[in-house]
Design an enzyme around this catalytic site. Structure first.
Site, PDB file in Angstrom:
ATOM      1  N   PHE A 113       0.898  -1.111  -0.102  1.00 55.45           N
ATOM      2  CA  PHE A 113       0.079  -0.093   0.057  1.00 55.45           C
ATOM      3  C   PHE A 113       0.941   1.330  -0.157  1.00 55.45           C
ATOM      4  CE2 PHE A 113      -2.854   3.346   1.890  1.00 55.45           C
ATOM      5  CZ  PHE A 113      -3.884   3.062   1.042  1.00 55.45           C
ATOM      6  N   ASP A 184       2.287  -5.922   8.054  1.00 55.44           N
ATOM      7  CA  ASP A 184       0.974  -4.926   7.887  1.00 55.44           C
ATOM      8  C   ASP A 184      -0.283  -5.918   7.896  1.00 55.44           C
ATOM      9  OD1 ASP A 184      -0.976  -3.075   7.655  1.00 55.44           O
ATOM     10  OD2 ASP A 184       0.414  -1.816   6.778  1.00 55.44           O
ATOM     11  N   ARG A 356     -13.433  -4.451  -6.197  1.00 56.17           N
ATOM     12  CA  ARG A 356     -12.900  -5.293  -5.045  1.00 56.17           C
ATOM     13  C   ARG A 356     -14.484  -5.690  -4.354  1.00 56.17           C
ATOM     14  NH1 ARG A 356      -8.607  -2.655  -1.204  1.00 56.17           N
ATOM     15  NH2 ARG A 356     -10.266  -0.961  -1.065  1.00 56.17           N
TER      16      ARG A 356
HETATM   17  C1  PLP Z   1      -5.805   0.812   4.714  1.00 54.59           C
HETATM   18  C2  PLP Z   1      -3.957   0.936   4.865  1.00 54.59           C
HETATM   19  C3  PLP Z   1      -3.488   1.867   5.143  1.00 54.59           C
HETATM   20  C4  PLP Z   1      -4.098   3.107   5.587  1.00 54.59           C
HETATM   21  O1  PLP Z   1      -3.329   3.886   6.587  1.00 54.59           O
HETATM   22  P1  PLP Z   1      -3.945   4.961   7.419  1.00 54.59           P
HETATM   23  O2  PLP Z   1      -2.907   5.671   8.176  1.00 54.59           O
HETATM   24  O3  PLP Z   1      -5.117   4.330   8.083  1.00 54.59           O
HETATM   25  O4  PLP Z   1      -4.507   5.913   6.433  1.00 54.59           O
HETATM   26  C5  PLP Z   1      -1.969   1.691   5.444  1.00 54.59           C
HETATM   27  N1  PLP Z   1      -1.633   0.641   4.767  1.00 54.59           N
HETATM   28  C6  PLP Z   1      -2.321  -0.478   4.410  1.00 54.59           C
HETATM   29  C7  PLP Z   1      -1.534  -1.648   4.067  1.00 54.59           C
HETATM   30  C8  PLP Z   1      -3.550  -0.419   4.282  1.00 54.59           C
HETATM   31  O5  PLP Z   1      -4.134  -1.230   3.738  1.00 54.59           O
END
Ligand code: PLP
Length: 397
Positions: A113, A184, A356
């Site tokens: 992400f 993560d 999705r």
């Molecule tokens: C949804 C998501 C985020 C979002 O991070 P925020 O700080 O909550 O906006 C970050 N990393 C991953 C892998 C995600 O899926």
């Protein structure tokens, strides 16, 4: 056996909506309104400043962390909540790099992400010590683990394709090479049978607004195993993470264990929503959730492939390699998804062509899946999606 008819009743989903987007934002837990009302009236209004003690506000970051720990295979006392996921990624990465001072490579993948990668890029610039972020294809990550790598930082389930890394095997390889591992769990927590203890990762982070249903912008969590927590020197050293916050020392002394990953005063109202959301998980086994999520996903794939040949599966076919959402590619996927939402089937769209659909067994059942496919088939065969109002791009897709 988890009772998914009972959990379904714990969510307040508008009439006529088939909600297949819990991978982005979970629906409203039915108990949230009462919980937040009680918080406003009894706790904030009634107790005022006393509530930090009398209502346990000060320790909520830990007690809610313990409730999440059960869902991810972590022992009590190894998880805290608060901050956002991006900040949790920063904390974990900064700690990992500090623990491997002679190594300069952060290994991630090009399916991660963006926020996780941006945080790494920012931290590298800030440290100014010549670190390098490597982002090979997800399939090439294992072979890219070497003794140059300080930390392997991966999102277990890919936000687009739902492809799942084998974190246990990756952690084994990384540790053999002397590297640390950050997992993560944004698309795994509350979705798959995560077991951070079995996987032996060194840090895990995740948000609570996706499959955990705690509301938009809900606080994130961080897990550090007890064997590691005492070694971490927090960069975001805040007073809530101090060993004795109310001694107001001029110098930072980290709290023993996971408490040091707390930063400053957390959003208690948001914690109350998380508390309400976690009530829906009481008595639910993550093994059952995983089994039911696979059953629903397999049914969806089978029906869509049989009845909607215009859509191409963009997720792994093998259930064991997939998280809890299913992606289909369609060139006009944005317009098609908008049309589906207009007909009550909620999913979302990720550029360039990924649609999705998330399957959260707590509130999605077999009948929802079959009804959703009826609607997808109808919207495709009638050409309903071609109406021009569906192709106007909104800010959030
Ligand atoms: C949804 C998501 C985020 C979002 O991070 P925020 O700080 O909550 O906006 C970050 N990393 C991953 C892998 C995600 O899926």
């Amino acid at each position: 056996m988890s009772d998914f008819a009972a959990t379904r009743a714990r969510f307040d989903i508008p009439e006529g909506v088939i909600y297949l987007n819990g991978n982005s934002l979970g629906p409203l837990p039915a108990g949230a309104e009462a919980k937040i009302g009680e918080f406003l009236r009894e706790e904030w209004r009634g107790e005022l400043i006393r509530a930090w003690n009398s209502k346990g506000w000060f320790t909520l970051a830990n007690t809610l962390g313990d409730r999440i720990a059960r869902l991810i295979g972590a022992p009590a006392g190894s998880v805290v909540v608060g901050e956002t996921l991006s900040i949790r990624v920063f904390q974990a990465l900064a700690a990992a790099l500090q623990l491997r001072p002679d190594r300069k490579v952060i290994l991630s993948d090009n399916g991660n992400f963006p926020s996780d990668l941006y945080v790494a890029q920012g931290l590298i610039r800030h440290l100014g010590r010549g670190h390098e972020l490597r982002t090979p294809d997800p399939e090439a990550v294992e072979d890219a683990i070497s003794d140059e790598v300080a930390v392997v930082m991966l999102t277990e389930v890919d936000y687009r394709s739902a492809r799942m890394h084998d974190m246990r095997r990756i952690a084994g390889k990384a540790h053999a090479a002397g590297a640390l591992v950050i997992s993560d769990l944004a698309h795994s927590g509350g979705a798959t049978a995560v077991d951070v203890t079995r996987d032996d990762v060194d840090f895990a982070v995740g948000c609570t607004y996706k499959y955990m249903n705690a509301g938009p912008g809900a606080p994130a969590f961080i897990y550090v195993p007890p064997r590691m927590a005492g070694l971490v020197e927090p960069i975001l050293a805040g007073w809530h993470g101090h060993a004795t916050p109310f001694s107001f020392d001029l110098d930072y002394v980290p709290a023993p264990g996971i408490g040091r990953m707390r930063v400053g005063t957390p959003p208690i109202a948001a914690f109350k929503l998380l508390d309400a959301a976690l009530d829906a998980w009481e008595g639910v086994s993550m093994a059952d959730v995983r089994a039911q999520s696979i059953a629903l996903s397999e049914l969806f794939i089978r029906e869509v492939e049989a009845r909607c040949p215009a859509l191409t599966l963009a997720s792994p076919r093998e259930a064991a390699r997939r998280g809890s959402h299913v992606s289909f590619a369609f060139a006009e996927g944005y317009a098609l998804m908008q049309a589906l939402i207009a007909r009550g089937v909620f999913g979302d769209f990720r550029a360039p062509d990924i649609m999705r659909f998330g399957f959260a067994p707590l509130y999605v059942g077999e009948a929802d899946v079959l009804n959703a496919v009826d609607i997808i088939e109808d919207v495709l065969t009638t050409g309903f999606w071609r109406d021009e109002r569906f192709s106007k791009r909104a800010l959030v897709t």
